[in-house]
Structure formats: structure tokens, C-alpha cells
Design an enzyme around this catalytic site. Sequence first.
Site, mmCIF file in Angstrom:
data_model
loop_
_atom_site.group_PDB
_atom_site.id
_atom_site.type_symbol
_atom_site.label_atom_id
_atom_site.label_comp_id
_atom_site.label_asym_id
_atom_site.label_seq_id
_atom_site.Cartn_x
_atom_site.Cartn_y
_atom_site.Cartn_z
ATOM 1 N N LYS A 1 -10.771 3.326 -3.142
ATOM 2 C CA LYS A 1 -9.415 3.078 -2.630
ATOM 3 C C LYS A 1 -8.558 2.400 -3.701
ATOM 4 C CE LYS A 1 -9.154 2.610 1.809
ATOM 5 N NZ LYS A 1 -9.290 2.100 3.158
ATOM 6 N N ASP B 1 -1.916 4.809 10.144
ATOM 7 C CA ASP B 1 -1.831 5.956 9.227
ATOM 8 C C ASP B 1 -0.899 7.038 9.750
ATOM 9 O OD1 ASP B 1 -3.538 4.972 7.263
ATOM 10 O OD2 ASP B 1 -5.307 5.502 8.453
ATOM 11 N N LYS C 1 -5.065 3.967 -4.848
ATOM 12 C CA LYS C 1 -3.793 3.253 -4.636
ATOM 13 C C LYS C 1 -3.136 2.875 -5.963
ATOM 14 C CE LYS C 1 -4.157 2.691 -0.035
ATOM 15 N NZ LYS C 1 -3.163 2.920 1.000
ATOM 16 N N PRO D 1 4.383 6.469 5.779
ATOM 17 C CA PRO D 1 4.450 6.223 4.334
ATOM 18 C C PRO D 1 3.356 5.248 3.914
ATOM 19 C CG PRO D 1 6.207 5.054 5.485
ATOM 20 C CD PRO D 1 5.556 5.952 6.495
ATOM 21 N N ASP D 2 2.826 5.441 2.723
ATOM 22 C CA ASP D 2 1.839 4.508 2.169
ATOM 23 C C ASP D 2 2.630 3.425 1.421
ATOM 24 O OD1 ASP D 2 0.013 3.111 0.670
ATOM 25 O OD2 ASP D 2 -1.221 4.871 0.227
ATOM 26 N N ILE D 3 2.768 2.270 2.049
ATOM 27 C CA ILE D 3 3.645 1.229 1.500
ATOM 28 C C ILE D 3 3.093 0.694 0.177
ATOM 29 C CG2 ILE D 3 4.751 -1.005 1.954
ATOM 30 C CD1 ILE D 3 4.336 -0.346 4.997
ATOM 31 N N ASN E 1 -3.422 -1.018 16.366
ATOM 32 C CA ASN E 1 -4.833 -1.291 16.065
ATOM 33 C C ASN E 1 -5.150 -2.760 16.309
ATOM 34 O OD1 ASN E 1 -4.414 -2.822 13.502
ATOM 35 N ND2 ASN E 1 -3.462 -0.883 12.905
HETATM 36 N N1 CTP Z 1 -1.481 0.446 3.294
HETATM 37 C C1 CTP Z 1 -0.107 0.558 3.232
HETATM 38 N N2 CTP Z 1 0.502 1.570 3.882
HETATM 39 C C2 CTP Z 1 -0.192 2.478 4.592
HETATM 40 C C3 CTP Z 1 -1.597 2.366 4.680
HETATM 41 C C4 CTP Z 1 -2.214 1.332 4.019
HETATM 42 O O1 CTP Z 1 0.524 -0.279 2.571
HETATM 43 N N3 CTP Z 1 0.435 3.449 5.232
HETATM 44 C C5 CTP Z 1 -2.152 -0.617 2.542
HETATM 45 C C6 CTP Z 1 -2.841 -1.647 3.400
HETATM 46 O O2 CTP Z 1 -1.988 -2.736 3.691
HETATM 47 C C7 CTP Z 1 -4.009 -2.056 2.518
HETATM 48 C C8 CTP Z 1 -4.341 -0.796 1.750
HETATM 49 O O3 CTP Z 1 -3.157 -0.026 1.772
HETATM 50 O O4 CTP Z 1 -3.649 -3.015 1.573
HETATM 51 C C9 CTP Z 1 -5.481 0.001 2.294
HETATM 52 O O5 CTP Z 1 -5.283 0.242 3.666
HETATM 53 P P1 CTP Z 1 -6.309 1.131 4.497
HETATM 54 O O6 CTP Z 1 -5.779 1.336 5.873
HETATM 55 O O7 CTP Z 1 -7.687 0.537 4.352
HETATM 56 O O8 CTP Z 1 -6.292 2.442 3.638
HETATM 57 P P2 CTP Z 1 -5.720 3.857 3.852
HETATM 58 O O9 CTP Z 1 -4.944 4.214 2.641
HETATM 59 O O10 CTP Z 1 -5.004 3.974 5.151
HETATM 60 O O11 CTP Z 1 -7.056 4.708 3.867
HETATM 61 P P3 CTP Z 1 -8.089 5.024 5.068
HETATM 62 O O12 CTP Z 1 -7.454 4.553 6.363
HETATM 63 O O13 CTP Z 1 -8.237 6.485 4.989
HETATM 64 O O14 CTP Z 1 -9.339 4.281 4.729
#
Ligand code: CTP
Length: 426
Positions: A368, A299, A372, A327-329, A230
Site C-alpha cells: 500500500k 472506498d 500510495k 476519490p483517494d485523498i 464503517n
Molecule cells: N485513504 C484516503 N482516501 C481514500 C481511501 C484511503 O485518503 N479514498 C487513505 C487512508 O486515510 C489511509 C490510506 O489511504 O491513510 C489507506 O487506506 P485504506 O482504506 O487502508 O486503503 P485503500 O486504498 O482503501 O485500500 P484497500 O481498502 O483496498 O485496502
Amino acid sequence: MVFVWQIDKKCSDTLQFMADLTGKHIVLGLSGGIACYKAAELCRALIKEGATVQVVMSEAAAQFITPVTMQALSGRPVFTSQWDERQDNNMAHINLGREADAIVIAPASADFIAKLLHGRADDLLSLMCLARPIDKVPLLIAPAMNREMWAHPATQRNLAQLQADGATLLGVGSGFQACGETGDGRMLEPQELLQDVVAFFQPKVLAGQFVLVTAGPTYEALDPVRGITNLSSGKMGFAIARAAHEAGAQVTLVAGPVSQPTPRGVQRIDVRSAQEMQAAVMLRIGAASVFVATAAVADWRPAEAAEHKIKKASSGLPPFISLTENPDILGAVAQLPRAQLKVGEKGRLFCVGFAAESQDLLHNTSAKRERKGVPLLVGNIGPATFGQDDNALLLVDANNVRELAHNTKLALARQLVADIARRLHA
Ligand code: CTP
């Protein structure tokens, strides 16, 4: 009440940002060494950053660069002698030091360092350093010398004692030296010294904290030459790492593939994919007291990366690419049990997330934050800020919303760091 929040584009085009050293008066002292040529550029850099600069040179320094050059660059007469009659009271060594917000000795030769250590005062520069009010006028030292001189126990002993006496050592660089040898002892580059001087003046609100930051995009390989990524430049995360270091924290920055320079004093770990970023974070999170996730983590990733470049099919049909979720870190860190975390003053890790949205910022950021499970989420308009040096932020916690008005990313990072520090100490 409807909260309308958007970046004011007109404002973004015309806003003048404040330089980091505005209002600061620096006495720049040069002792004798070939690195005097870098002091000319440092002088300019300090002035460009808003400082006024008074140059004081030793006799030896004047052998390497002329006072005329330094006068032209600083816009002020240069002082070299304690017998200079231009001051009404004939006491340049008192007057010059009293006006300073800091005295920066760059270059500081081995001989001048030894002189400072012994409190000798046989020329204007050493006299002024000795006569400075020690509690009010900090002394910053940028050594410059041959590698053997640098490594000599006498030099190291002198520097340790000078620091114990309250001076700040700005460190040295390593590399090819004017004498033809290679090693430690080079004076830091002017831009590095500038960053250190700027950092010196920042309040140390995160002293004793360990801050872990993620920044930049991730890159998810499709085959050896293609991937999904991105537009994140990493600038906001790098600015936060710099601001946290300036505030006295120990900082580790886990960076996706970006070409930003590493901020001074920050430990950088380069990663490529979301899985690599997660592994790097999990390895270090146990030591952290603050986690700031600014990375634009992809994502999804291709379910399988092809070993070789995917070729066009003779049928003309595009390849079918199956994606799997990354994974959502941040989400995972926020859920970590306390036992795996450093037990800080408040017995918990303080997590800050970012939300890069394209619309409805307050609503999306609030939602969000709850999803989170973090105490603070920072919203910004992604398409307006990706790759830019400026931004505007919306800080959303469980009870409040705070807007940080349009500014440089570094200025915003410093405001965010101050906000985090207030929350840690509340
Ligand atoms: N983040 C993360 N790991 C992921 C996705 C997001 O740690 N796989 C963290 C980002 O660094 C940021 C926050 O979560 O601090 C939100 O990231 P964002 O991309 O805006 O949110 P998403 O959870 O991916 O939601 P969406 O793309 O559906 O808006």
C-alpha cells in the site's frame, strides 16, 4: 525471513500503561477566587495522572476552600504561611519551590497576577514564586476572574508582561460566571488544565510545523436516513492530532462523523462524506508541512443519493444500489505538484498514511505504501483496534520496518510524532 506480527491479546488484557505525569512533582498554588472549588478536582486529576502534588494556598484561597480538603486530596500537609515552622530551616518558600518540576497557580486571581508581575512577596505563595529558580522551575498560570476584570487593560498588560518574563499562560474559559455575568475569564475546567499541564512537559519536536490530520470514518448517504459507513472511532487520528499539538505544531483535524472530544488547541473541521473530506483537505493542504491520513475513508459511495427515503417495493425485491468509487485523498495529496504545496525545509510535504488490515500486515502495508506513493505507511490490524483505546503499529518506509509495541493510542501517537519529527529533521 518471515516476519510474523500480531497483537498479543494476553498482553493487551494485562498491560499497565504509564500515567502521563509519572515522576513529576507539581506545586499547586491557590490564590483567592471562587474557582478554588475546581482546584480540588485538579489536584485529584494531577495525582491520578501520576504526579505528586504539594499544595500552597494564599490566605484568601483559604476563605474559599479549606486546607483540610486540599491536604486530604493531595495526601500532604498544606502550606499557607511564610511563618510556618514545620520546615527545619523555616524556609518553606525556598524548599517547596526547589523540589518542583512546575508551579501551577490555579486559580490565579487578578490581584495575584498583579503581585507576580511586580515581584511582590508578602505571603508564602508570592514569595515562593519569586524565589523559584526561573530557569529550572516553570510557572504556569490559570487565571480566574470576572469578565470585566479579565478584559481590563491592566490585567491584559500584566499577563503580557508575565509571559515576557517567562511564565506560561494556560488561557481562560468563557461562559456563565459565579457573579451572574457571562463572558471570558472563567478558570479552565480541571480536565482542560490537566491536558495543558501534560502537554507542557512534552518535547516540542514539531515546533513551527503545520500538521493536517484526517480521522474517523466517512458516511456516504444512500437516502436521507441511510448510508454506508464503517467502524472507525477516530480515536487514533484524534490522538495523533493531540500529540502533534503537544509537540508544538499548529494542527488542523478534518474529522468524519465521530463523537470524540476535540483535543485542546486543535482546529477541527467536521465533514461527513469522502468528497467533503477531500474538499476540506485540499483547501488546507497548501499550508501544511505534514499530512497524516488516518481516516477510514469509504472506498465507494452510492452513485446517486435518493432525495427521499427509499421505500420497500411491493414486489418484495431489494433495491438495486449502484456504487461509484470515492476519490483517494491520500493518493491525490501525494501526487500534488510542489507548486501547490508549502515549500518546507526539505522542499516537500511529508505524507503519512495508515493501513487498517485484517491479515498479512507487513506485506499489505508495504504494498500500500508503494501504491500510495508516500514515504511512511503505518499498518495496524483494524478489527483488533477499531473503537479501542489501545493499539500496536507497524511503521513501514522504503527501507525499514519498525514496530511500536502495544500501548495506548495516545502513547503510540506520541511515538509516531517523534518518529515523524526525526524524519523531518534528518
Ligand atoms: N485513504 C484516503 N482516501 C481514500 C481511501 C484511503 O485518503 N479514498 C487513505 C487512508 O486515510 C489511509 C490510506 O489511504 O491513510 C489507506 O487506506 P485504506 O482504506 O487502508 O486503503 P485503500 O486504498 O482503501 O485500500 P484497500 O481498502 O483496498 O485496502
